[in-house]
Design an enzyme around this catalytic site. Structure first.
Site, mmCIF file in Angstrom:
data_model
loop_
_atom_site.group_PDB
_atom_site.id
_atom_site.type_symbol
_atom_site.label_atom_id
_atom_site.label_comp_id
_atom_site.label_asym_id
_atom_site.label_seq_id
_atom_site.Cartn_x
_atom_site.Cartn_y
_atom_site.Cartn_z
ATOM 1 C CG ASN A 114 19.223 -5.506 -6.334
ATOM 2 O OD1 ASN A 114 18.553 -4.887 -5.520
ATOM 3 N ND2 ASN A 114 20.534 -5.319 -6.455
ATOM 4 C CB ALA B 169 24.145 -1.492 -0.381
ATOM 5 C CE LYS C 211 26.101 -13.549 1.479
ATOM 6 N NZ LYS C 211 25.994 -14.264 0.420
#
Ligand code: C5P
Length: 405
Positions: free
Chosen positions: A210, A276, A338
């Site tokens: 990505n 990350a 999340k």
């Protein structure tokens, strides 16, 4: 940032100025040091005089160190003994190379070599000069010899380029000087930070990845270290230079990243920050040879990667866990999801878009925890990282459940 009027009472600071454009900011450093009660003497290299005048420096309260000042022309020895700290800002690539090689061929290098006081150096140069391995080696050498480095920051440069090489801002330099003598907010905290993308091989020449640059994660690792944390940075492939004082572990795939994180758990972990951009899926099987052009369509089978944050959330004792959420819409809702699903303490949300988030130098953040949310407007990733480090320190001190003994 220190607003105490006398956080540096009577401290003797020698400010060395070398010949870079950022020298025009040095009267501001002097002014801020003087406001905090410090005594400031300045030593200019010949080239620095082209960027800042002695008159300006004297006007803001600095005393000039001149070779003829001391007994028998020993001004450098006199100042070297007098100093509680020697600060060189801006430090050019040329000056850093001379310092790293132990040169003593002008008043400033001689003073740096002759002093027993701590040395703080603020590099400032063109981006490519900063990134050159020789400059990086010189800086590493300085750090190995006990010199503290601050910056450089990233952003637009006088040469028209954009990138790392700008001198750290005067306020940050003065903050570093102040905190040197005081306790730092993250002293004793062991932090693990993940950053960058992961590369998931399809075959020996192709990967699934990505567009993460690693900039935000590296800025956070640098900010945590600046505030006293012992930082291990587990990073996927990026072109970012290693932040000063940070231990860096390079990995490639998500599986490697998880393995490195688990390995470094042994060193103790009070704080985990997952910045990350881990690939959610990887090819089920990496082909041992290059996949050849063939049929009009090709189907790849992808399998889920382990979720590193969720793994860390199961550790006992459990560190304080900060996750990131990069979204294109409904930021707060996804961030909160999340927080709950991965069992995190704090989620930092950012929107992907032109000039913000992924691969950009700026960002805007929304912090979400079980109590609510707060939004921080657009700023440089470096400034936001420093603000986030201060926020994390505040949370750890209020709720030290993340700290191990
Ligand atoms: O689930 P999503 O990838 O959007 O969540 C982002 C957060 O989770 C980031 O903090 C990222 O570092 C972390 N993450 C992880 N392991 C994964 C995927 C994401 O730690 N496999």
């Amino acid at each position: 940032m220190g607003n105490s009027s006398a956080s540096l009472p009577g401290r003797h600071i020698v400010l060395g100025i070398t010949g870079g454009i950022a020298a025009y900011k040095t009267p501001d450093i002097v002014r801020r040091l003087r406001e905090r009660g410090a005594d400031v003497r300045v030593a200019l290299t010949h080239r620095a005089r082209q960027f800042v005048t002695e008159t300006t420096l004297k006007a803001v309260g600095a005393t000039l160190i001149e070779e003829q000042d001391g007994p028998q022309g020993m001004a450098h020895i006199d100042a070297a003994r007098w100093a509680d700290m020697v600060v060189v800002a801006p430090a050019t690539a040329h000056f850093i190379s001379r310092l790293a090689s132990g040169a003593a061929d002008d008043i400033l290098t001689t003073l740096c070599l002759a002093t027993e006081a701590p040395l703080l150096v603020a590099p400032a140069m063109n981006r490519i000069m900063w990134e050159k391995p020789v400059t990086q080696t010189n800086c590493r050498r300085l750090v190995e010899h006990g010199t503290m480095l601050i910056g450089p920051d990233s952003g637009p440069q006088a040469c028209g380029e954009t990138g790392f090489g700008r001198m750290a801002e005067p306020a940050s330099i003065v903050h570093a000087i102040e905190t040197f003598w005081g306790p730092r907010s993250l002293d004793g905290v062991r932090a693990l930070v993940t950053a960058g993308p992961t590369h998931e091989p399809l075959d020996p020449v192709r990967i699934l990845t990505n567009r993460s640059s690693g900039k935000m994660g590296y800025a956070i690792a640098a900010a945590l270290a600046r505030d006293g944390a012992e930082v291990t940075l587990v990073t996927g492939p990026t072109t970012q230079p290693t932040p000063v004082g940070v231990r860096r572990v390079d990995v490639t795939t998500a599986a490697d990243m998880l393995a490195a994180v688990q390995e470094h758990r042994q060193d103790g972990c009070d704080l985990f920050v997952g910045t990350a951009a881990v690939a959610d899926y990887r090819p089920e099987q990496a082909s041992p040879g290059k996949i050849k052009k063939g049929p009009a369509s090709l189907t790849l089978v992808l399998v889920r990667n382990p979720d590193i944050l969720s793994e860390v959330a199961r550790w006992q004792p459990r560190p304080y866990i900060v996750g990131f959420a990069l979204e294109t819409e409904r930021l707060e809702e996804h961030a909160r999801q999340k927080l709950q699903e991965k069992n995190l303490d704090l989620v930092v949300g950012n929107l992907a878009g032109p000039g913000t988030g992924i691969d950009s130098d700026t960002n805007a953040l929304t912090l979400v925890d079980s109590n609510g949310s707060v939004s921080w407007p657009s700023d440089t990733k470096i400034a936001l990282a420093q603000r986030l480090a201060a926020e994390i320190a505040r949370r750890l001190n209020r709720d030290p459940h993340g700290r191990q003994n």
